[in-house]
Write an enzyme that holds these catalytic residues in place. Sequence first.
Site, PDB file in Angstrom:
ATOM      1  N   CYS A 171       0.833  -1.213   0.000  1.00  0.00           N
ATOM      2  CA  CYS A 171       0.000   0.000   0.000  1.00  0.00           C
ATOM      3  C   CYS A 171       0.867   1.262   0.000  1.00  0.00           C
ATOM      4  O   CYS A 171       1.808   1.394   0.785  1.00  0.00           O
ATOM      5  CB  CYS A 171      -0.978  -0.067   1.165  1.00  0.00           C
TER       6      CYS A 171
ATOM      7  N   CYS B 212       1.173   3.278   3.111  1.00  0.00           N
ATOM      8  CA  CYS B 212       1.961   2.557   4.127  1.00  0.00           C
ATOM      9  C   CYS B 212       3.454   2.765   3.860  1.00  0.00           C
ATOM     10  O   CYS B 212       4.252   2.870   4.792  1.00  0.00           O
ATOM     11  CB  CYS B 212       1.634   1.071   4.113  1.00  0.00           C
TER      12      CYS B 212
ATOM     13  N   CYS C 251     -15.133   2.403 -11.340  1.00  0.00           N
ATOM     14  CA  CYS C 251     -15.093   1.242 -10.441  1.00  0.00           C
ATOM     15  C   CYS C 251     -15.080  -0.061 -11.223  1.00  0.00           C
ATOM     16  O   CYS C 251     -15.968  -0.353 -12.020  1.00  0.00           O
ATOM     17  CB  CYS C 251     -16.267   1.343  -9.475  1.00  0.00           C
TER      18      CYS C 251
ATOM     19  N   CYS D   3     -17.967  -2.564 -10.817  1.00  0.00           N
ATOM     20  CA  CYS D   3     -19.199  -2.107 -11.470  1.00  0.00           C
ATOM     21  C   CYS D   3     -19.187  -2.521 -12.934  1.00  0.00           C
ATOM     22  O   CYS D   3     -20.196  -2.957 -13.478  1.00  0.00           O
ATOM     23  CB  CYS D   3     -19.328  -0.587 -11.371  1.00  0.00           C
TER      24      CYS D   3
END
Length: 547
Positions: free
Chosen positions: A66, A69, A423, A426
Amino acid sequence: MRFWDFSTKALATLLASVAVVSASGPTDGDAIAPADSAVVKLTASEFESFLTENPLVLTEFFAPWCGYCKQLGPEFALAADSLKDTHPNIRLAQVDCTEEADLCQSHDIKGYPTLKVFRGTSSDEYAGPREAAGIADHMIKLSLPAVQNVQDLDSFLKAADSQTQPFVVQVFPSAAHKSAAASNETYSQLANQERSRFSFFSIAEDDIISKLDKKVNIDLSGKKPKYLVVHPGELDDVRVYEGELEREAFIDWATSAMVPDFGDINRDTYLLYMNSKLPLGYYFYNNAEERLAVDAFFKEQGKKFRGKINFVGLDASQFGRHAEVLNMDPEVVPLFAIQESSGGKKYGVNQTEHPTGPSTKVITSFVEDFLAGKATPIIKSEPLPTQEEIDAQAVTKLVTHNYDEILGDYSKDVFVKYYAPWCGHCKKLAPIWEELAEEFDPEQIVVADIDHTLNDVETPVVIEGYPTLIFYPANGEVNPETGFRKHIMYSGARELEDFIKFIKTSAGTKAKKATSPKAKKADVDEVAIDDEDDVEVAEDDVDHDEL
Ligand SMILES: *[C@@H]1O[C@H](CO)[C@@H](O)[C@H](O)[C@H]1NC(C)=O
Ligand SMILES: *[C@@H]1O[C@H](CO)[C@@H](O)[C@H](O)[C@H]1NC(C)=O
């Protein structure tokens, strides 16, 4: 009327994803602390014993991939190293959620990184800064008693100046020590519970109180305790709490009193504004010069309208995309817009008329109109679909302009897919949704979708990610306040058969099969599936809801 919550999340996500982008800069590092650092790597087997052995632990739940992170990692390690010798009672630990999935799930970790402060096994969200010195300072503060008792005025003034956030002060004259012992007790409890958000001081000596009296220009003597919120460097302008010390009421008040008359909204401050529940007036600026030019003006406005509206600056070079959530054009900055708290309605100074930004005069009258209820909200909608489009599509396209009408036809079952164009999940769902729409008689089952980023519509629940699938059964009970039927959140599997089974058992109509398919299978299959979303969610979550 939940757009406030929606955009709160949107802003939080925006701020987080911006941090991800900037993680490619010079602070980009390893998410995992080096083996020789003071950060302790925790696994499930030793987690609890570590917490019982160490009174104060800041734990970072993270994933090595990430971006944010990676940005935090080196700062976290530096903070741990700096505390190691001076404050051995404070420990910093990391849990790698890609290795300790169960442990992270049991702590309800939904995104990376999540920072929690543990005292024994009970925990609080970490609400402090995220660079090394800030983390260390914040943790030191958390290791001190919740209430700092003031011993002399000078050290109080010094401490007050060095605070970075506004803080709470109890003024507790000796005449009140007996009669208001209960308030003092409440104050201590409150401080213990809220210490991660605020700093608490108490002044119980009469001679210090009488000296402070002159500094703040308020009469602090008397038989009752008083409660203040002090902004660093603004001792001549403290906010005073009137009334009995009662937990809820006091926290609400303090939360509002913490808000500066004009400050910037960013990662560190947005919670402060969201918690205060007042309308928020945004001034988007391009650079420090533009920000400075309006500083005095907004400070004055903020003071004048305290308790009615908060004013914030927003650095458009970093967070400009937030303009879209406010229904404004991110390309035309400076801009001024207001978002209501309760209804979440949005209002903005016309950008066509003020392409180089609104003057303070324009803003002043705009704010006055808004507060007088005379401003017109900006409603965002795609255009209504044309008859041609309607005929070509089995899925009913919802936009703001037809949403109420279609959802207001209570005689039909309506199944809505709320989606965002970026998205990936989606897009994967789109061809299945199309087939589903062709399956049933459209006079009974309306299968619909709506691009939630282009249409500002109300939803019966807060939409926390995309796609969100909500089923409104025909002839269902209607909530008279919202006009929404009692709805069902669909959370099952996303294959055609699963949807069909669900509709057959949940429909308020007979759910007849379609006689003649309205449209040939649309070529949505060809839509590229793009799972590279720029927002990081915990991997367990990705099957649902991206935001
Ligand atoms: C207020 O309460 C705290 C915590 O219980 C206690 O330590 C302190 O002595 C009290 N102050 C006074 C003046 O009674
Ligand atoms: C903004 O102003 C322009 C020009 O006066 C006008 O055409 C437009 O409708 C206005 N926009 C809104 C949303 O009121």
